[in-house]
Design a protein around this motif. Structure first.
Motif, PDB file in Angstrom:
ATOM      1  N   ALA B  71       0.921  -1.231   0.133  1.00  0.00           N
ATOM      2  CA  ALA B  71      -0.191   0.082   0.020  1.00  0.00           C
ATOM      3  C   ALA B  71       0.762   1.199   0.060  1.00  0.00           C
ATOM      4  O   ALA B  71       0.522   2.305  -0.511  1.00  0.00           O
ATOM      5  CB  ALA B  71      -0.965   0.034   1.224  1.00  0.00           C
ATOM      6  N   THR B  97       4.437  -5.022  12.374  1.00  0.00           N
ATOM      7  CA  THR B  97       2.948  -4.848  13.111  1.00  0.00           C
ATOM      8  C   THR B  97       2.124  -5.638  11.890  1.00  0.00           C
ATOM      9  O   THR B  97       2.332  -5.586  10.800  1.00  0.00           O
ATOM     10  CB  THR B  97       2.605  -3.435  13.101  1.00  0.00           C
ATOM     11  OG1 THR B  97       3.398  -2.643  13.720  1.00  0.00           O
ATOM     12  CG2 THR B  97       1.063  -3.291  13.311  1.00  0.00           C
ATOM     13  N   ARG B  99      -1.992  -6.503  11.719  1.00  0.00           N
ATOM     14  CA  ARG B  99      -3.519  -6.683  12.265  1.00  0.00           C
ATOM     15  C   ARG B  99      -4.834  -6.816  11.220  1.00  0.00           C
ATOM     16  O   ARG B  99      -4.256  -7.017  10.247  1.00  0.00           O
ATOM     17  CB  ARG B  99      -3.917  -5.108  13.325  1.00  0.00           C
ATOM     18  CG  ARG B  99      -3.410  -3.797  12.338  1.00  0.00           C
ATOM     19  CD  ARG B  99      -3.628  -2.636  13.167  1.00  0.00           C
ATOM     20  NE  ARG B  99      -5.161  -2.098  12.621  1.00  0.00           N
ATOM     21  CZ  ARG B  99      -5.624  -1.034  13.210  1.00  0.00           C
ATOM     22  NH1 ARG B  99      -5.191  -0.527  14.297  1.00  0.00           N
ATOM     23  NH2 ARG B  99      -6.818  -0.907  12.753  1.00  0.00           N
ATOM     24  N   GLU B 100      -5.856  -6.537  11.413  1.00  0.00           N
ATOM     25  CA  GLU B 100      -6.843  -6.968  10.560  1.00  0.00           C
ATOM     26  C   GLU B 100      -6.910  -6.300   9.190  1.00  0.00           C
ATOM     27  O   GLU B 100      -7.412  -6.679   8.323  1.00  0.00           O
ATOM     28  CB  GLU B 100      -8.290  -6.868  11.229  1.00  0.00           C
ATOM     29  CG  GLU B 100      -8.654  -5.328  11.539  1.00  0.00           C
ATOM     30  CD  GLU B 100      -9.820  -5.204  12.480  1.00  0.00           C
ATOM     31  OE1 GLU B 100     -10.733  -4.218  11.908  1.00  0.00           O
ATOM     32  OE2 GLU B 100     -10.198  -5.946  13.436  1.00  0.00           O
ATOM     33  N   ASP B 101      -6.517  -4.728   9.272  1.00  0.00           N
ATOM     34  CA  ASP B 101      -6.485  -4.201   7.979  1.00  0.00           C
ATOM     35  C   ASP B 101      -5.208  -3.985   7.235  1.00  0.00           C
ATOM     36  O   ASP B 101      -5.154  -3.403   6.322  1.00  0.00           O
ATOM     37  CB  ASP B 101      -7.182  -2.922   8.129  1.00  0.00           C
ATOM     38  CG  ASP B 101      -6.913  -2.083   9.561  1.00  0.00           C
ATOM     39  OD1 ASP B 101      -5.936  -2.684  10.039  1.00  0.00           O
ATOM     40  OD2 ASP B 101      -7.538  -1.091   9.743  1.00  0.00           O
ATOM     41  N   GLY B 102      -4.147  -4.566   7.975  1.00  0.00           N
ATOM     42  CA  GLY B 102      -2.832  -4.348   7.121  1.00  0.00           C
ATOM     43  C   GLY B 102      -1.761  -4.839   8.132  1.00  0.00           C
ATOM     44  O   GLY B 102      -1.817  -5.304   9.128  1.00  0.00           O
ATOM     45  N   GLY B 103      -0.512  -4.222   7.687  1.00  0.00           N
ATOM     46  CA  GLY B 103       0.637  -4.552   8.456  1.00  0.00           C
ATOM     47  C   GLY B 103       1.743  -3.819   7.779  1.00  0.00           C
ATOM     48  O   GLY B 103       1.863  -2.974   6.784  1.00  0.00           O
ATOM     49  N   VAL B 104       3.131  -3.905   8.651  1.00  0.00           N
ATOM     50  CA  VAL B 104       4.180  -2.917   8.356  1.00  0.00           C
ATOM     51  C   VAL B 104       5.459  -3.965   8.732  1.00  0.00           C
ATOM     52  O   VAL B 104       5.270  -4.648   9.641  1.00  0.00           O
ATOM     53  CB  VAL B 104       4.416  -1.834   9.347  1.00  0.00           C
ATOM     54  CG1 VAL B 104       5.816  -1.130   9.065  1.00  0.00           C
ATOM     55  CG2 VAL B 104       3.379  -0.841   9.172  1.00  0.00           C
ATOM     56  N   MET B 122       4.497  -0.963   3.857  1.00  0.00           N
ATOM     57  CA  MET B 122       3.472  -1.014   4.393  1.00  0.00           C
ATOM     58  C   MET B 122       2.404  -1.599   3.629  1.00  0.00           C
ATOM     59  O   MET B 122       2.219  -1.327   2.587  1.00  0.00           O
ATOM     60  CB  MET B 122       2.671   0.249   4.903  1.00  0.00           C
ATOM     61  CG  MET B 122       1.582   0.452   5.786  1.00  0.00           C
ATOM     62  SD  MET B 122       0.879   2.068   5.924  1.00  0.00           S
ATOM     63  CE  MET B 122      -0.676   1.717   5.097  1.00  0.00           C
ATOM     64  N   PHE B 123       1.591  -2.700   4.113  1.00  0.00           N
ATOM     65  CA  PHE B 123       0.504  -3.461   3.512  1.00  0.00           C
ATOM     66  C   PHE B 123      -0.780  -3.355   4.007  1.00  0.00           C
ATOM     67  O   PHE B 123      -0.992  -2.991   5.202  1.00  0.00           O
ATOM     68  CB  PHE B 123       0.927  -4.984   3.516  1.00  0.00           C
ATOM     69  CG  PHE B 123       2.293  -5.332   3.017  1.00  0.00           C
ATOM     70  CD1 PHE B 123       2.455  -5.788   1.822  1.00  0.00           C
ATOM     71  CD2 PHE B 123       3.468  -5.218   3.678  1.00  0.00           C
ATOM     72  CE1 PHE B 123       3.859  -5.980   1.237  1.00  0.00           C
ATOM     73  CE2 PHE B 123       4.756  -5.337   3.369  1.00  0.00           C
ATOM     74  CZ  PHE B 123       4.892  -5.833   1.998  1.00  0.00           C
ATOM     75  N   ALA B 124      -1.796  -3.496   3.143  1.00  0.00           N
ATOM     76  CA  ALA B 124      -3.058  -3.299   3.247  1.00  0.00           C
ATOM     77  C   ALA B 124      -3.801  -4.417   2.968  1.00  0.00           C
ATOM     78  O   ALA B 124      -3.449  -5.247   1.773  1.00  0.00           O
ATOM     79  CB  ALA B 124      -3.867  -2.095   2.538  1.00  0.00           C
TER      80      ALA B 124
END
Lengths: 132, 169
Positions: B71, B97, B99-104, B122-124
């Motif tokens: 993202a 990180t 979580r439900e909507d993405g991560g780093v 960063m990912f979504a």
């Protein structure tokens, strides 16, 4: 529990890192979208950084309630505008936000534009308070 | 045509970290034009390979349920750009990180022991917001994991061997 000044500094760092803005651009009244140039994906980045910096959990939709924004049942949103029920719900779910100017033309697409640095500080403070 | 920019995943620790190798070869068409007598691995494709490695780590961490996309690249620095055919890059990613909507993920690219590039990706998760778009089909990411041989080296979050979710024990 960090002081309000420490919270502001932590929020500022998160915004500087996420949005590549200068320190002095970040003031309590700066809007994330209008003044600091945040885009929608940046909000997720900011949430990640705040969670890590303050060891808190900000749930999906806490900044801007996505179930209201994406309402297709015309309960909260009709013709792109928040209904009275939608506005009432937003006031309840976004108690930190200053909705005065938004209410004059409550286009749902503009909802994210009202978020300010101070709003972020409020959310962090509330989270830290509820954890203690 | 597929868009694979790593050759194999060599380390895969669920919810933690992964490593992948990318062998740069003159057989790759894009190197014939980038550049014509001085082939050079494009930095953008190094980032893509790293993103594929981290994306699969995030995909597995969320139970193979969410389609994951790169993202944002909050920061990324190339220390060297002279990657040429015949060289092997190692990509290392660490999930900071999720979580439900993405991560780093914090990420690095190495040529042997030399740090070539590092940064943060960063990912979504595509989620419902993109439910009407098919950027890739169901199962594509799991197929990539098999292709990159993740299940030969993978370690699950509980320390046991990572099993292919569609294969019986």
């Amino acid at each position: 529990m960090p002081s309000q000044e420490e919270i502001f500094e932590g929020v500022k760092k998160a915004l500087v890192d996420a949005l590549a803005v200068d320190d002095d651009e970040v003031t309590p009244k700066s809007t994330l979208v209008g003044d600091l140039g945040a885009e929608s994906i940046d909000l997720l980045d900011i949430v990640f950084r705040l969670e890590k910096a303050f060891d808190i959990k900000i749930e999906r939709g806490e900044l801007v309630p996505d179930d209201i924004v994406n309402d297709t049942q015309e309960q909260y949103v009709k013709d792109g505008k928040l209904t009275e029920l939608g506005l009432a719900e937003i006031k309840k779910r976004m108690p930190f936000a200053d909705l005065a100017s938004f209410e004059t033309n409550p286009m749902v697409q503009n909802l994210t534009t009202i978020l300010t640095v101070q709003d972020m500080c409020y959310i962090v403070e509330q989270k830290l308070n509820s954890a203690n | 045509m597929h868009w694979y920019w790593i050759d194999r995943i060599t380390v895969f620790e669920s919810q933690k970290r992964a490593e992948a190798v990318k062998a740069v070869t003159l057989a790759e068409d894009h190197l014939h034009d980038h550049f014509k007598f001085a082939p050079l691995m494009p930095g953008s494709l190094i980032i893509e390979g790293i993103a594929q490695t981290a994306g699969l780590l995030l995909y597995e961490a969320k139970g193979y349920k969410e389609k994951v996309v790169l993202a944002k690249i909050p920061k990324f620095t190339f220390h060297q750009i002279n990657v040429v055919p015949g060289e092997i890059l190692t990509y290392k990613v660490c999930l900071e990180t999720f979580r439900e909507d993405g991560g780093v993920a914090s990420v690095q690219a190495y040529r042997n022991d030399e740090l070539m590039a590092e940064g943060e990706l960063m990912f979504a998760h595509l989620g419902q917001a993109f439910s009407d778009q098919s950027l890739f089909a169901d199962g594509d990411m799991l197929d990539m994991m098999r292709l990159f041989r993740v299940f030969e080296v993978g370690v699950a979050a509980d320390g046991t061997k990572l099993l292919d979710p569609n294969c019986s024990k």
